[in-house]
Each structure stands twice: as structure tokens, then as C-alpha cells.
Design a protein around this motif. Structure first.
Motif, mmCIF file in Angstrom:
data_model
loop_
_atom_site.group_PDB
_atom_site.id
_atom_site.type_symbol
_atom_site.label_atom_id
_atom_site.label_comp_id
_atom_site.label_asym_id
_atom_site.label_seq_id
_atom_site.Cartn_x
_atom_site.Cartn_y
_atom_site.Cartn_z
ATOM 1 N N TRP A 1 33.039 26.744 43.760
ATOM 2 C CA TRP A 1 33.379 27.849 42.852
ATOM 3 C C TRP A 1 32.592 27.677 41.557
ATOM 4 C CZ3 TRP A 1 36.832 31.459 44.812
ATOM 5 C CH2 TRP A 1 37.462 31.086 46.008
ATOM 6 N N GLY B 1 38.090 26.036 53.445
ATOM 7 C CA GLY B 1 38.816 27.136 54.068
ATOM 8 C C GLY B 1 38.595 27.180 55.560
ATOM 9 N N LEU C 1 43.819 23.216 45.213
ATOM 10 C CA LEU C 1 44.361 24.231 44.321
ATOM 11 C C LEU C 1 43.689 25.564 44.629
ATOM 12 C CD1 LEU C 1 44.425 22.272 40.945
ATOM 13 C CD2 LEU C 1 46.356 22.807 42.428
ATOM 14 N N THR C 2 44.462 26.652 44.526
ATOM 15 C CA THR C 2 43.942 27.977 44.852
ATOM 16 C C THR C 2 43.578 28.734 43.583
ATOM 17 O OG1 THR C 2 45.324 28.072 46.835
ATOM 18 C CG2 THR C 2 44.473 30.158 46.005
ATOM 19 N N GLN D 1 39.898 37.784 46.495
ATOM 20 C CA GLN D 1 41.089 37.657 47.327
ATOM 21 C C GLN D 1 41.466 38.995 47.920
ATOM 22 O OE1 GLN D 1 44.582 35.956 45.457
ATOM 23 N NE2 GLN D 1 45.238 35.093 47.390
ATOM 24 N N SER E 1 36.547 23.670 47.331
ATOM 25 C CA SER E 1 37.707 23.753 48.215
ATOM 26 C C SER E 1 37.221 23.986 49.637
ATOM 27 C CB SER E 1 38.665 24.865 47.769
ATOM 28 O OG SER E 1 38.030 26.132 47.834
ATOM 29 N N SER F 1 44.124 36.057 52.143
ATOM 30 C CA SER F 1 42.869 35.392 52.468
ATOM 31 C C SER F 1 41.804 35.788 51.452
ATOM 32 C CB SER F 1 42.412 35.781 53.879
ATOM 33 O OG SER F 1 43.313 35.292 54.849
ATOM 34 N N TRP F 2 40.658 35.156 51.570
ATOM 35 C CA TRP F 2 39.541 35.425 50.659
ATOM 36 C C TRP F 2 38.376 36.006 51.439
ATOM 37 C CZ3 TRP F 2 39.201 34.517 45.298
ATOM 38 C CH2 TRP F 2 40.376 34.003 44.728
ATOM 39 N N THR G 1 40.897 31.613 54.988
ATOM 40 C CA THR G 1 42.164 31.194 54.392
ATOM 41 C C THR G 1 41.929 29.827 53.796
ATOM 42 O OG1 THR G 1 43.454 32.425 56.020
ATOM 43 C CG2 THR G 1 44.587 30.669 54.809
ATOM 44 N N LEU G 2 42.181 29.676 52.493
ATOM 45 C CA LEU G 2 41.927 28.407 51.821
ATOM 46 C C LEU G 2 42.961 27.361 52.216
ATOM 47 C CD1 LEU G 2 40.961 29.576 48.210
ATOM 48 C CD2 LEU G 2 39.469 29.102 50.158
ATOM 49 N N SER G 3 42.509 26.128 52.324
ATOM 50 C CA SER G 3 43.380 25.019 52.662
ATOM 51 C C SER G 3 44.400 24.792 51.553
ATOM 52 C CB SER G 3 42.553 23.751 52.878
ATOM 53 O OG SER G 3 43.383 22.616 52.943
ATOM 54 N N GLU G 4 45.643 24.539 51.937
ATOM 55 C CA GLU G 4 46.697 24.264 50.961
ATOM 56 C C GLU G 4 46.535 22.889 50.318
ATOM 57 O OE1 GLU G 4 50.471 24.881 52.784
ATOM 58 O OE2 GLU G 4 50.150 27.033 53.090
#
Length: 196
Positions: free
Chosen positions: A171, A99, A118-119, A142, A97, A151-152, A112-115
């Protein structure tokens, strides 16, 4: 495309002409059980017949692991459950992913992960990033409170030469909440965030 009422009511031929041809499709690749058009009336056979006027069509045969079909639904479920260690067996690589960096120092990064991706569910995960051609492993969890809520927090054991605002994250593990070492690292990370 937004799956709105107009899109849901496209006929199979409308889907081909308005959607696929609208994107100037030259070659369509889909699974053996692909359905399209209103109420899924179109299938791979109709796509091959109707689509041949506009583009080539390749049908992907059924692929199974341990008698279970490999599908996007299966992959989405693995991501939703945070079971990242299983994904390479199905996808051929780890889930990644992107961010946006909110805050960073040499070993701690808040993103902050991009929408658009999937989170992962809340948890503590082993991750990997690449910077300037080098691979760096770290821990992600998180943040559920404070100004960075949602955010992460990424923690690394070494200083990273991060440049720019975007970061790509690979991941690699299932949630590792039970590991004492990871809990200790998470506690240190939270203390670091609270000091910012």
C-alpha cells in the motif's frame, strides 16, 4: 496468544517462564518502555534480570521522528487512517498485506484481505504487487455492495500473469478519492465488477 483473563493475570515471572520460555525464546528484543505481566508490573529492567537465566535480552532505545516516538501504536494509527505514504519514514518500508483472490481477469482482481493483517479504511489507494519478479502498480478500492461486499477491487493498466490464490499487496499512497483520474478508474472498475 489470546489476551484472555488467564493471560492478563500472568505474573511477570509467569510471563517469562510460561510464555517466552514456552516458545523456546533464545533472544528477546523489546522497546525501552516495554511492560509485561499482570498490570504491567514487569519492565525492561526486570526482564534483563529474570530473563538472563533463559535467554539474552536487547533493549531498543527510544526512537523519534519530529519529536514523536516511533511505535507500533503510531503505525497502527497510520494504517487505520489510510496514511500509507507516511509509513516508510517510520517503518523503513511500505505497509504490506496479503489477500486471497476471489475473481480475476487480465487487468482486474477481486481479493479478500487476510485477517492476519490490519485492514485499510475504505478509500482509493495506489498499490503495488510483484508477480514473477516484476513490479506492477495499480489502484485498490473496497467493494461495498454486491456478492463481493467487503472485498477489494484491484485495477491494473496491464495484463498480469497472476498464478495461485494468494497475492501480496504493498500500500503506497493516502486515499486518493479527490483525483479525477482515480475516480474515473474506480467507475470503470465498478462497472467491470457489476458485469461479472
Amino acid at each position: 496468544m489470546n489476551f484472555d483473563s488467564a493471560f492478563a493475570h500472568l505474573s511477570p515471572s509467569g510471563f517469562i517462564e510460561d510464555y517466552l520460555c514456552g516458545f523456546k525464546c533464545k533472544h528477546a528484543v523489546a522497546g525501552f518502555d516495554f511492560r509485561y505481566g499482570h498490570k504491567g508490573e514487569g519492565n525492561m529492567e526486570t526482564l534483563k534480570i529474570e530473563g538472563k537465566r533463559f535467554f539474552e535480552v536487547t533493549e531498543m532505545k527510544k526512537f523519534e521522528i519530529d519529536y514523536e516516538k516511533v511505535s507500533s501504536t503510531k503505525l497502527r494509527n497510520l494504517i487505520a487512517e489510510g496514511r500509507f505514504a507516511y509509513i516508510p519514514a517510520y517503518l523503513g518500508s511500505y505497509f504490506e498485506s496479503q489477500g486471497i483472490i476471489n475473481s480475476k481477469d487480465s487487468q482486474h482482481v477481486i481479493v479478500t484481505l487476510s485477517e492476519a493483517f490490519l485492514t485499510p479504511p475504505p478509500g482509493v489507494y495506489l498499490i503495488e504487487i510483484q508477480t514473477e519478479g516484476n513490479v506492477h502498480e495499480g489502484i485498490a478500492h473496497q467493494i461495498m455492495d454486491g456478492s463481493f461486499q467487503g472485498s477489494w477491487h484491484l485495477h491494473f493498466n496491464e495484463s498480469l500473469p497472476l498464478k495461485g490464490k494468494k497475492i501480496h499487496i504493498k500500500w503506497k499512497s493516502e486515499s486518493i478519492k479527490k483525483s479525477k483520474q482515480m475516480k474515473d478508474m474506480r467507475a470503470k472498475s465498478i462497472a467491470k465488477v457489476q458485469a461479472l
